[in-house]
Design an enzyme around this catalytic site. Structure first.
Site, PDB file in Angstrom:
ATOM      1  N   GLY A  89       0.663  -1.290  -0.082  1.00  0.00           N
ATOM      2  CA  GLY A  89       0.030   0.080   0.011  1.00  0.00           C
ATOM      3  C   GLY A  89       0.959   1.230  -0.030  1.00  0.00           C
ATOM      4  N   GLY A 100       2.712   4.665   1.489  1.00  0.00           N
ATOM      5  CA  GLY A 100       3.194   5.168   2.688  1.00  0.00           C
ATOM      6  C   GLY A 100       4.335   4.878   3.143  1.00  0.00           C
ATOM      7  CD  GLU A 116      -5.047  -0.726  -3.902  1.00  0.00           C
ATOM      8  OE1 GLU A 116      -6.329  -0.832  -3.781  1.00  0.00           O
ATOM      9  OE2 GLU A 116      -4.328  -0.193  -3.094  1.00  0.00           O
ATOM     10  N   GLY A 141      -8.108   1.021  -1.945  1.00  0.00           N
ATOM     11  CA  GLY A 141      -8.307  -0.608  -2.061  1.00  0.00           C
ATOM     12  C   GLY A 141      -7.924  -1.437  -1.031  1.00  0.00           C
ATOM     13  CE  LYS A 200      -2.019  15.985  17.547  1.00  0.00           C
ATOM     14  NZ  LYS A 200      -2.950  16.955  17.991  1.00  0.00           N
TER      15      LYS A 200
END
Length: 435
Positions: free
Chosen positions: A211, A213, A234, A332, A357
């Site tokens: 995916g 990232g 994808e 997807g 954070k």
């Protein structure tokens, strides 16, 4: 008429090309590197437009400045160029599974206008969609108009529904521009730990869906000693090039598209685009094919790797909303989370940092945050991975899932999470302070 004469007859300026768009028509752009920037900029010069809609996915350029009554701008997957606009109500967002996008666009208009950046025409008169077949390929036969931006820097690629003949083209412009690219991700310590953990779950001969990232792509850093891996994904990322050069990727064991690396779009560096150019090992598929559960289910030993924002004790994944505001979309992820479970020896992996954070917020949570959405359901997650290890959820009870997820949460939150789990009846009281 020869294809070259047809080509010359259809060449014009961007401001002329956009005049073919009529009021009320739907205009569709490909994903990011496939967007035509000169046509985008020229579109508002068409003074007769009114009630038009422009669909874009992960846009690589800012929104055009125009009233929504003239051109309503709709995102299919948000990027940095349209997140703020959506949160302010300037643009809209179409919820979707990636596999459904062509059908959803046809619901908006059975005969849309397709505008795309393409590779130069070949001797037979065909252009290639290059980096972005995605949902556009399935619209070509029904499109009312096809307006192209021909770019010498767009790679010529092969695949299904990836070609446009000059006879299909309404108008074209020539514009050589650098394709939008992603910088080389800088992997932090969390990324590397997550990448190593996931890589240990991948076996020689597996087929991968990776995916978007830094976390999913960190996995590829640790696959250099693997053998005979396949790619059925994808987005085609940069790291694929490294694995090709090391002989790791052969696609030899795939039951479908054997010998081919398949993707529906690519987004990376110039190195990736050059690698794709005229490379017959790369096979670009339309998304209703690449993400079709019936195709995914045929890929034995498929490993799907995707990232999320937060996971609750049941294993529900919110991959779209941060602090109550939309950040991306489903893409997807759910297609592959569902599809991989239909494969033989498939494994669906979701990864995330344990905190956000500066370690002040746990991303393993009792309940998803208010305003969040369920992108991937609890029943479609096999593994969850953080920098503290992996939690195998498949086949586990609610108590088993909760305990496994707390064990990969940041240590500073484990006592608090255990208390919350007991309060909700997800863990027995005897487990308190034992995790």
């Amino acid at each position: 008429m020869s294809v070259q004469r047809m080509y010359q007859a259809k060449v014009c300026m961007a401001e002329e090309a956009v005049q073919f768009v009529e009021p009320g028509e739907v205009v569709v752009f490909p994903i990011n590197p496939g967007e035509p920037p000169a046509l985008l900029q020229a579109l508002p010069t068409n003074q007769k437009l009114m009630g038009n809609t422009l669909f874009r996915m992960l846009p690589g350029y800012p929104l055009i400045e125009t009233e929504s009554e003239i051109i309503k701008q709709v995102s299919i997957f948000l990027s940095g160029h349209d997140r703020k606009a959506f949160s302010e109500g300037v643009s809209d967002l179409l919820p979707n599974h990636f596999s459904d996008i062509p059908a959803l666009l046809k619901m908006s208009s059975p005969t849309p206008v397709v505008m795309a950046a393409v590779s130069p025409m070949d001797e037979e008169g065909y252009f290639s969609l290059g980096t972005s077949v995605s949902y556009v390929g399935d619209l070509l036969d029904q499109a009312k108009s096809i307006i192209l931006e021909v770019n010498q820097k767009m790679p010529r690629t092969f695949g299904e529904q990836n070609k446009i003949h000059i006879s299909q083209v309404t108008a074209l412009i020539e514009n050589d521009f650098d394709l939008p690219s992603l910088p080389e991700p800088i992997l932090n310590d969390k990324d590397t730990k997550i990448g190593q953990t996931i890589a240990d779950l991948i076996r020689n001969g597996d087929t991968l869906q990776i995916g978007f990232g830094s976390m999913p792509n960190a996995v590829m850093e640790y696959l250099k000693d693997h053998r005979d891996l396949g790619i059925y994904t994808e987005m085609l990322p940069d790291k694929v090039v490294d694995l090709y050069e090391k002989g790791v990727i052969t696609n030899a064991n795939k039951k479908i598209y054997r010998g081919k690396t398949t993707a529906t779009f690519a987004l990376g560096s110039r190195r990736l685009y050059d690698f794709m150019n005229n490379n017959e090992d790369i096979f670009m598929l339309p998304c209703q094919v690449s993400n079709d559960l019936r195709n995914i289910s045929q890929l034995d030993h498929l490993v799907s790797v995707n990232s999320t924002v937060e996971v609750d004790f049941l294993g529900q994944c919110n991959s779209e909303v941060i602090a109550g505001k939309y950040y991306s979309s489903t893409g997807g992820q759910a297609d592959f989370a569902k599809g991989v479970r239909m494969t033989e020896n498939g494994r669906g992996i979701i990864c995330l940092y344990s905190t956000a954070k500066n370690d002040s917020i746990s991303k393993i949570v009792p309940l998803l945050s208010p305003g969040s959405v369920v992108s991937t359901t609890k029943n479609d997650v096999d593994y969850v991975v953080t920098e503290f290890g992996k939690a195998e959820l498949r086949g586990k009870t609610v108590q088993g899932r909760t305990e496994a997820l707390i064990n990969i949460a940041h240590p500073k939150f484990r006592e608090e999470l255990t208390f919350e789990a007991i309060k909700r009846g997800f863990l027995p009281k005897k487990n308190f302070f034992m995790i």
